[in-house]
Write a protein that holds these residues in place. Structure first.
Motif, short mmCIF file in Angstrom:
data_model
loop_
_atom_site.label_atom_id
_atom_site.label_comp_id
_atom_site.label_asym_id
_atom_site.label_seq_id
_atom_site.Cartn_x
_atom_site.Cartn_y
_atom_site.Cartn_z
N UNK A 187 11.03 -5.09 2.48
CA UNK A 187 12.20 -5.39 1.67
C UNK A 187 13.22 -6.25 2.40
N UNK A 188 13.34 -6.08 3.71
CA UNK A 188 14.38 -6.79 4.45
C UNK A 188 13.87 -8.00 5.22
N UNK A 189 12.55 -8.01 5.49
CA UNK A 189 12.01 -9.10 6.31
C UNK A 189 10.80 -9.79 5.68
N UNK A 190 10.35 -9.31 4.52
CA UNK A 190 9.24 -9.95 3.83
C UNK A 190 7.89 -9.75 4.50
N UNK A 191 7.78 -8.73 5.34
CA UNK A 191 6.51 -8.47 6.02
C UNK A 191 5.62 -7.60 5.15
N UNK A 212 17.98 -7.65 -1.93
CA UNK A 212 19.32 -8.02 -1.47
C UNK A 212 20.14 -6.77 -1.15
N UNK A 213 19.95 -5.71 -1.95
CA UNK A 213 20.65 -4.46 -1.66
C UNK A 213 20.20 -3.90 -0.32
N UNK A 214 18.90 -4.00 -0.03
CA UNK A 214 18.39 -3.52 1.25
C UNK A 214 19.04 -4.26 2.42
N UNK A 215 19.31 -5.53 2.23
CA UNK A 215 19.98 -6.30 3.28
C UNK A 215 21.39 -5.77 3.53
N UNK A 262 12.45 -1.19 -7.01
CA UNK A 262 11.18 -1.87 -7.29
C UNK A 262 10.88 -2.78 -6.09
N UNK A 263 9.70 -2.67 -5.47
CA UNK A 263 9.42 -3.47 -4.27
C UNK A 263 9.39 -4.97 -4.50
N UNK A 264 9.27 -5.41 -5.75
CA UNK A 264 9.27 -6.84 -6.02
C UNK A 264 10.54 -7.31 -6.74
N UNK A 265 11.54 -6.44 -6.83
CA UNK A 265 12.81 -6.80 -7.47
C UNK A 265 13.69 -7.53 -6.47
#
Length: 283
Positions: A223-227, A175-178, A167-170
């Protein structure tokens, strides 16, 4: 994360058990998880020794139990909709395993006068039979996943493979993407599974990400940088299909990872743990 109505929520008013909800809506009971669901039931008679967990019942028995269960559930819980997926025998005469919506397991008799929730324990062999059956039911044929409906990212040589329902807003998905960003030689297929009930703008964002010219970059940047992804016109997209697919598999939390050998794991995993699972669960 998914927040959907599950059987235990219908039964809470009837149970004298305090129930907490974890962040993904899964029940957490204040009881010993190893307690048998068959407390008070006699051991199987010798005539029933051949019966085992996981043997499909005949069509007539299947119809009888399904009809009785649906009728009795409707009577007890006026608005409940129970979808019986399959019915199997257990080692106990007259007690059946019923798999319902979301790959949930309950136990009942032929007349569906009683329902039991919990774990069926084989004390002689020290086995949790319910847990084993849940593991079997949750396995997914990785080769049947519609990979063309996923966002594909290849890291390094991409030799190890996994899929993620996300989910793009989960926050846990982010955190998993990081953690994924720290792993090399990996191919990730991300199936967009927004949960509007929890994140009202997630489905729109998922569509916007999919419709980007470089959707993989748009996904990882968000997901990783909030862009934020650039605003683009909506396009033909698989988001509703992948949402339905996750529900069909019974996923009740995001992120949920699927590995090539069919194993599924829900929730955040750190890099070292994920590396180990990748090693163990390729084909």
């Amino acid at each position: 994360m998914i927040n959907k109505i599950r059987l235990w929520q219908w039964l809470v008013p009837l149970l004298a058990i305090p129930v907490l909800a974890s962040c993904d809506g899964t029940p957490v009971h204040n009881i010993d998880k190893t307690a048998s669901a068959t407390s008070g039931i006699s051991a199987p008679a010798s005539a029933n020794k051949a019966a085992t967990v996981g043997a499909a019942v005949d069509d007539a028995t299947n119809k009888k139990i399904s009809d009785n269960l649906s009728k009795n559930m409707q009577k007890a819980f006026k608005s409940s909709e129970l979808n019986v997926q399959s019915i199997y025998t257990t080692p106990f005469r007259g007690i059946y395993e019923v798999v319902i919506t979301g790959n949930q397991i309950i136990y009942t008799d032929e007349n569906a006068d009683y329902i039991m929730l919990g774990n069926l324990i084989d004390l002689k062999h020290h086995q949790n039979l319910t847990e084993q059956r849940m593991s079997d039911l949750s396995k997914i044929d990785f080769d049947q996943l519609p990979l063309d409906k996923a966002i594909k990212e290849v890291r390094g040589n991409g030799t190890r493979v996994m899929a993620v329902f996300s989910d793009p807003d989960c926050p846990f998905c982010k955190k998993l993407e990081e953690e994924i960003a720290q792993i090399d030689n990996l191919t990730v297929y991300t199936f967009l599974m927004p949960v509007p009930d929890l994140h009202p703008g997630a489905q729109k964002k998922a569509v916007q990400i999919w419709c980007q010219k470089e959707r993989t970059t748009a996904w990882t940047e968000w997901m990783r940088h909030g862009k934020e992804p650039a605003s683009v016109a909506n396009c033909s997209n698989p988001v509703e299909d992948t949402m339905k697919l996750g529900n069909k598999f019974g996923f009740d939390g995001t992120p949920t990872m699927v590995f090539p050998n069919g194993k599924t794991i829900s929730g955040l995993m750190r890099k070292n743990e994920l590396e180990q699972e990748l090693i163990k669960n390729q084909k």
